[in-house]
Scaffold this active site. Structure first.
Site, PDB file in Angstrom:
ATOM      1  N   TYR A 101       0.764  -1.178   0.079  1.00 23.34           N
ATOM      2  CA  TYR A 101      -0.105   0.152   0.159  1.00 23.34           C
ATOM      3  C   TYR A 101       0.876   1.159  -0.009  1.00 23.34           C
ATOM      4  O   TYR A 101       0.677   2.334  -0.793  1.00 23.34           O
ATOM      5  CB  TYR A 101      -1.104   0.104   1.117  1.00 23.34           C
ATOM      6  N   GLU A 143      -8.762  -6.728   4.555  1.00 22.62           N
ATOM      7  CA  GLU A 143      -7.954  -8.044   3.988  1.00 22.62           C
ATOM      8  C   GLU A 143      -7.258  -8.709   5.008  1.00 22.62           C
ATOM      9  O   GLU A 143      -7.333 -10.056   4.831  1.00 22.62           O
ATOM     10  CB  GLU A 143      -7.234  -7.189   3.053  1.00 22.62           C
ATOM     11  N   GLY A 405     -12.756  -9.928 -14.296  1.00 23.16           N
ATOM     12  CA  GLY A 405     -11.575  -9.100 -14.215  1.00 23.16           C
ATOM     13  C   GLY A 405     -12.054  -7.792 -13.371  1.00 23.16           C
ATOM     14  O   GLY A 405     -12.916  -7.939 -12.724  1.00 23.16           O
TER      15      GLY A 405
END
Length: 412
Positions: A101, A143, A405
């Site tokens: 990040y 996450e 995608g």
């Protein structure tokens, strides 16, 4: 994401929101430049990103849309929580980690400065730096929870795990299924119908690994995972799919593939008994096949309509399977739409329409507007279906769809 305590100062919020019109105009230019900067300085990240989506600009568009949404709702980030969770599922599946990040933040700010020039004042850059850190922290927290959940559930694991190809089955001229069992002989985790796995391959002659996400195409609860892969041929718009062609040509029974644990938010609710309508185009049948197989196994009395569109019978995978299900389950209605049917295709007892799916025809075969609708296929196909359902008056919350995608926008 709490709304009781502001995460950013009022000044920062105002500055970020003031950039919304600029992002709408220059967002894709910024994200395109961002990827060029980041990947040229950190080529190791090419192990994570889909190179074809980069070349086609789909990744850039998806990121631009996400940045735009974040700027719009920077004062109430919980408004974009569904989008955050969808992206976080993909990140967890791909192996994105907290250390990535700061790299993204650095080059995103540089890209904003480069593209906007003098218009990107120090105040704007500083405000976006603060905002990005807050947004990144939200992603990292969500996450981390997803990584822990994937690793601690029965049969689960973290990152990638080796699977053996148990068997390989040709389903049509363009789609082949791979049945996968864990090399270590252990259990495999349950998943929700509609979810996908990431497959990581090391292709000889390629500098970087390639990762692709493929829907699980059978019901959960089996001793294997099944993915059904379309061989992506080269077109004027895009090159041949390097991973799909590699899988079709070089991966056989006994070979090893690396998989991440199942992920994804496009999932069937099996706690409900509302009628279900599944509408697929081409290889978009794969997540819906997992759904219909689950429905007939676990909710055999639930009314299901399955509509599939394909160019013709040669490229139509799983038609024989669907015919058998329709014959065995009176609550399942099955319809086939072929763009260019052959004489043989016209003999298919479930062939119902030539050409393309449209609103009048949908109304003629789907009689329950209060059903839950699940749609997957090429983007133009999904846009047609989405607008047909909206025109019919189907509420937004009953329309569910999956992009293969980066996410797009069906409303435009």
């Amino acid at each position: 994401m709490s709304t009781t305590k502001p995460l950013l100062s009022e000044k920062t919020i105002q500055i970020v929101q003031s950039t919304v019109p600029v992002l709408e105009e220059h967002g894709e230019q910024i994200t395109k430049h961002f990827y060029q900067l980041m990947l040229s300085n950190h080529p190791e990240l090419l192990n994570i990103f889909n190179h074809v989506n980069q070349k086609q600009g789909r990744q850039q568009k998806a990121l631009a849309a996400a940045v735009y949404e974040a700027a719009q709702h920077i004062d109430r980030l919980e408004m974009i929580l569904p989008v955050v969770k969808q992206i976080a599922h993909k990140h967890r599946s791909l192996g994105v980690k907290p250390e990535h990040y700061p790299i993204v933040g650095k080059y995103l700010l540089l890209a904003i400065k480069d593209v906007l020039g003098d218009a990107a004042t120090d105040d704007i850059i500083e405000a976006w730096k603060e905002a990005y850190e807050v947004i990144a922290d939200v992603f990292i927290q969500i996450e981390e929870q997803m990584y822990n959940e994937a690793a601690t559930k029965r049969g689960g694991w973290k990152d990638f795990r080796k699977f053996v190809v148990q068997k390989k089955v040709k389903e049509s001229d363009v789609i082949t299924s791979f049945y996968l069992v864990p090399e270590d002989g252990g259990d495999i985790s349950e998943f929700l119908p509609g979810q996908y796995v990431s497959v990581k391959v090391r292709i000889p002659g390629e500098t970087y690994t390639h990762i692709r996400q493929y829907s699980l195409s059978d019901a959960p609860g089996k001793e294997y995972y099944r993915i059904s892969v379309k061989r992506e041929a080269a077109t004027e718009e895009k090159p041949a799919g390097i991973v799909s062609n590699y899988l079709h040509e070089h991966i056989h029974a006994g070979d090893i593939l690396e998989l991440s644990a199942p992920a994804g938010v496009f999932t069937l609710d099996i706690t409900d008994d509302t009628p279900v309508v599944l509408i697929s185009g081409g290889v978009g049948i794969t997540p819906l096949l997992s759904m219909v197989n689950t429905l007939v196994e676990r909710q055999p009395k639930r009314n299901v309509t399955f509509i599939h569109a394909a160019i013709n019978g040669n490229v139509h995978a799983f038609d024989g399977h669907m015919r058998r299900l329709a014959e065995q389950h009176p609550t399942l209605s099955y319809y086939v739409c072929y763009q260019s049917p052959s004489d043989k295709d016209r003999q298919n007892p479930y062939f119902a329409k030539e050409g393309f799916i449209d609103w009048p025809w949908l109304q003629s075969v789907v009689h329950e507007k209060k059903a839950n609708f699940y749609c997957c296929g090429p983007i133009p196909f999904m846009k047609t279906v989405y607008h047909a359902l909206k025109e019919w008056g189907v509420p937004e919350e009953r329309i569910h769809y999956e992009f293969f995608g980066p996410a797009g926008d069906l409303t435009k």
